[in-house]
Design an enzyme around this catalytic site. Structure first.
Site, PDB file in Angstrom:
ATOM      1  N   CYS A 261       4.105 -26.280 -40.194  1.00  0.00           N
ATOM      2  CA  CYS A 261       3.161 -26.419 -39.318  1.00  0.00           C
ATOM      3  C   CYS A 261       2.195 -27.879 -39.805  1.00  0.00           C
ATOM      4  O   CYS A 261       1.820 -28.163 -40.802  1.00  0.00           O
ATOM      5  CB  CYS A 261       1.747 -25.349 -39.220  1.00  0.00           C
ATOM      6  SG  CYS A 261       0.662 -25.929 -37.803  1.00  0.00           S
TER       7      CYS A 261
ATOM      8  N   LYS B 150       9.350 -20.270 -43.868  1.00  0.00           N
ATOM      9  CA  LYS B 150       9.565 -21.023 -42.541  1.00  0.00           C
ATOM     10  C   LYS B 150       9.055 -22.477 -43.014  1.00  0.00           C
ATOM     11  O   LYS B 150       7.996 -22.750 -43.275  1.00  0.00           O
ATOM     12  CB  LYS B 150       8.800 -20.688 -41.212  1.00  0.00           C
ATOM     13  CG  LYS B 150       8.940 -21.520 -40.100  1.00  0.00           C
ATOM     14  CD  LYS B 150       8.515 -20.996 -38.850  1.00  0.00           C
ATOM     15  CE  LYS B 150       8.491 -21.715 -37.608  1.00  0.00           C
ATOM     16  NZ  LYS B 150       8.252 -23.175 -37.625  1.00  0.00           N
TER      17      LYS B 150
END
Length: 328
Positions: free
Chosen positions: A83, A122
């Site tokens: 992110c 991730k």
């Protein structure tokens, strides 16, 4: 997908696919440890399999959160290293962790030691001026040594300076070949690919090279495509259409309404289910406008569905009239 894949979104998506792994929004470790856990971590049993996605960079905190995830019954715990938002950067986690592979490995080792759940990563392929191959392989190698066996890789760099989070989803170029190369170099690892994948046909193509595909915004904006996932990728079941999915969601919605949850908290995730069908615009309007009225209930969804059925019937009547005229 913060503010998107909340519990209501996931419960709805589960009506379309029984087998796809669903992910929560990213939740920070400090919020999990000190915040309202029912609000942050609560979910419906219908959501399984579901993974808790964490944001953090302190091994001890992540270990504590991994244990909490296990206690709450999640099926996987995932560390977000992708992110790019300013809020995440200020907390020294998310995509900026691509610069610190050993720290990520330390975090993952702590999580693995704290839980029996699969602990996964991730990530991006790199950030800013990093050499993508070097940064991605360094992160994966360090985490592999720590015991991680599964990675979801967004095949774009994140530019932490100069691009907004929205621009970071589209502007940096995609490098699918690099993710394929990662899988070839680490055949023993589970590698899923993410980023810019806009159809199930494209997903099938990627699965010739990697083990899994992560869909984000296309699954949110056009959720009906999820109704084909079980048949195409898991080899079982029949496709689930939009009308069947909405009907299957009624018991969940009724329970939430009875618990005091406003209808709009659920309908906002359903606006794209009729994408491409006659009446889709009317469906979105009714579900958006009428669901915010005080006391709005399932009758709003019924009206929205009826608008699509009427539009479909009118479209079919026009088609039949056209064919009849052509036959004459």
């Amino acid at each position: 997908m913060m503010d998107w894949t909340d519990r209501h979104c996931r419960a709805f998506h589960r009506t379309l696919t029984r087998h796809a792994l669903l992910y929560t929004e990213m939740v920070t470790t400090k919020a999990v440890i000190h915040g309202d856990r029912e609000r942050l971590l609560g979910y419906s049993e219908v959501e399984h399999p579901v993974a808790l996605q964490l944001g953090g960079s302190e091994p001890a905190e992540l270990a504590q959160c991994a244990k909490i995830a296990e206690d709450w019954g999640y099926d996987e715990v995932n560390l977000n290293c992708g992110c790019p938002s300013d809020r995440v950067q200020s907390g020294s986690f998310g995509a900026c962790l691509m610069r610190e592979p050993q720290l990520v490995a330390d975090c993952m080792q702590a999580m693995i030691e704290a839980t029996h759940l699969p602990a996964t990563v991730k990530c991006r392929i790199g950030v800013d001026d990093q050499e993508a191959r070097d940064s991605l392989f360094a992160l994966v190698e360090a985490c592999k040594t720590a015991g991680v066996t599964s990675f979801a890789v967004h095949a774009r760099k994140a530019w932490l300076k100069g691009l907004s989070p929205k621009e970071n989803r589209d502007v940096p170029s995609l490098d699918y070949d690099l993710v394929y190369a990662l899988k070839r170099s680490y055949p023993e690892l589970t590698i899923a690919i993410n980023g810019g994948i806009c159809s199930l046909e494209a997903a099938q193509g990627h699965l010739q090279h990697v083990d899994g595909v992560m869909l984000g915004r296309v699954a949110y904006h056009e959720p009906a495509l999820l109704g084909q996932v079980d048949r195409l990728f898991f080899g079982e079941g029949e496709d689930v259409g939009p009308f069947a999915a909405l009907e299957a969601c009624r018991p969940y919605m009724a329970g939430q309404l009875a618990a005091g949850v406003p209808l709009t908290h659920m309908t906002r995730h359903m606006l794209g289910i009729m994408h491409g069908l006659p009446g889709a615009r009317a469906f979105r309007r009714i579900m958006t406008v009428d669901s915010i009225a005080p006391g709005a209930g399932l009758e709003v969804m019924d009206r929205a569905v009826a608008a699509v059925r009427e539009a479909l019937a009118a479209s079919e009547a026009r088609r039949e009239a056209y064919e009849l005229k052509g036959a004459e």
